[in-house]
Design a protein around this motif. Sequence first.
Motif, PDB file in Angstrom:
ATOM      1  N   GLY A 150       0.790  -1.226   0.000  1.00  0.00           N
ATOM      2  CA  GLY A 150       0.000   0.000   0.000  1.00  0.00           C
ATOM      3  C   GLY A 150       0.823   1.277   0.000  1.00  0.00           C
ATOM      4  O   GLY A 150       0.253   2.378   0.068  1.00  0.00           O
ATOM      5  N   TYR A 151       2.144   1.141  -0.102  1.00  0.00           N
ATOM      6  CA  TYR A 151       2.990   2.331  -0.041  1.00  0.00           C
ATOM      7  C   TYR A 151       2.730   3.236  -1.245  1.00  0.00           C
ATOM      8  O   TYR A 151       2.659   2.773  -2.398  1.00  0.00           O
ATOM      9  CB  TYR A 151       4.462   1.935  -0.012  1.00  0.00           C
ATOM     10  N   VAL A 152       2.602   4.538  -0.967  1.00  0.00           N
ATOM     11  CA  VAL A 152       2.453   5.544  -2.002  1.00  0.00           C
ATOM     12  C   VAL A 152       3.541   6.602  -1.770  1.00  0.00           C
ATOM     13  O   VAL A 152       3.665   7.113  -0.665  1.00  0.00           O
ATOM     14  CB  VAL A 152       1.067   6.209  -1.957  1.00  0.00           C
ATOM     15  N   PRO A 153       4.340   6.942  -2.778  1.00  0.00           N
ATOM     16  CA  PRO A 153       5.360   7.980  -2.611  1.00  0.00           C
ATOM     17  C   PRO A 153       4.725   9.271  -2.119  1.00  0.00           C
ATOM     18  O   PRO A 153       3.653   9.657  -2.601  1.00  0.00           O
ATOM     19  CB  PRO A 153       5.951   8.127  -4.007  1.00  0.00           C
ATOM     20  N   PRO A 154       5.345   9.950  -1.166  1.00  0.00           N
ATOM     21  CA  PRO A 154       4.752  11.176  -0.616  1.00  0.00           C
ATOM     22  C   PRO A 154       4.391  12.209  -1.677  1.00  0.00           C
ATOM     23  O   PRO A 154       3.377  12.910  -1.534  1.00  0.00           O
ATOM     24  CB  PRO A 154       5.851  11.702   0.333  1.00  0.00           C
ATOM     25  N   LYS A 155       5.180  12.307  -2.743  1.00  0.00           N
ATOM     26  CA  LYS A 155       4.894  13.297  -3.772  1.00  0.00           C
ATOM     27  C   LYS A 155       3.605  12.996  -4.514  1.00  0.00           C
ATOM     28  O   LYS A 155       3.047  13.881  -5.174  1.00  0.00           O
ATOM     29  CB  LYS A 155       6.052  13.395  -4.760  1.00  0.00           C
ATOM     30  N   GLU A 156       3.101  11.759  -4.411  1.00  0.00           N
ATOM     31  CA  GLU A 156       1.873  11.383  -5.110  1.00  0.00           C
ATOM     32  C   GLU A 156       0.626  11.516  -4.240  1.00  0.00           C
ATOM     33  O   GLU A 156      -0.491  11.420  -4.745  1.00  0.00           O
ATOM     34  CB  GLU A 156       1.975   9.942  -5.617  1.00  0.00           C
ATOM     35  N   LEU A 157       0.814  11.727  -2.948  1.00  0.00           N
ATOM     36  CA  LEU A 157      -0.323  11.733  -2.036  1.00  0.00           C
ATOM     37  C   LEU A 157      -1.286  12.871  -2.318  1.00  0.00           C
ATOM     38  O   LEU A 157      -2.484  12.757  -2.104  1.00  0.00           O
ATOM     39  CB  LEU A 157       0.150  11.800  -0.588  1.00  0.00           C
ATOM     40  N   GLY A 158      -0.760  13.988  -2.808  1.00  0.00           N
ATOM     41  CA  GLY A 158      -1.607  15.139  -3.069  1.00  0.00           C
ATOM     42  C   GLY A 158      -2.097  15.260  -4.493  1.00  0.00           C
ATOM     43  O   GLY A 158      -2.800  16.220  -4.850  1.00  0.00           O
TER      44      GLY A 158
END
Length: 318
Positions: A309-317
Amino acid sequence: MRVLLTGSSGWLGRFLAPLLANAGHEVTGLDIAPGLHTDVLGSVADAGLIERLFAERGFAAVVHAGALHKPDIVRYPASAFIDVNLTGTLNLLEAAVRHGAGRFVFTSTTSLMITRAIRDEVAAEAVWLDEASGPLQPRNIYGVTKRAAEELCRLWHDVHGLPVIALRVSRFFPEDDDTHAVPAGENLKANEFLNRRLTVEDCAAAHIAALDAAPRVGWGVYVVSAPPPFTPADAARLKTDAAGLIAERFPEAPALYAARGWVLPQSIGRVYDPSAIERDLGFRCQTDFAAVLAALREGRAMPFTHDPGYVPPKELGR
């Protein structure tokens, strides 16, 4: 030492920043996404921002871990890879020289060593990959920009004397593979410790070793991966009978894998050789395939992170 760490909110950055601080460095984290270790929000592609940071904070060193990666190919245009991976690296190199920084560590990738033929495993035996492998013909925009950025690093050392070490790190991402689904999850990651994976903790430690060694080395490119339990003499058999060879080297592996419902690889098409960084920098990854088997034997958690379930922080927004 004052250190600029790019990519401080990313998967590597979150492990690297504390190691740098524990080593006594004063760390400024730069990333486009907020994070626990990020002090400045912004892009390495912003030359004005990079200049201001160097002028204000007097960095003695740069650890450049920020980048767009292979999974980003489906998210961003090729021009974004040029802006971030290439122009961003140039901005940092120029500022480092202009402001007298004494060392530069660049996070590169083993991906740039993989041609289409190597990826498709068309050879009759496993391909042994080290720093002398070539010709280098990266197969996508990620590899092309990382290769070009390596050349910028080499040029800035040659022309300006900036000590630079580029680390061609193998796989350490926590999420599922974006191209391979069989075997799944932890099984795939465990298998990759035989030939092309390391833990994020070992990846971060390699950067500390490179930062310490840069003034002595001057310029260097190093493959960083868990040490493989094979030699080039095994290349033919790795392609045709990897599982049998693994069982000979690790007699308990088949039973331990079977108890977990896992499968050993039947064929291995390439092996990354990290012996140069051990020889030159004294660095060796702590986690290898034997450590994976020990965890299976003792019923412990795997010594690596698997987070589908990991999502790169830059993609969270986004």
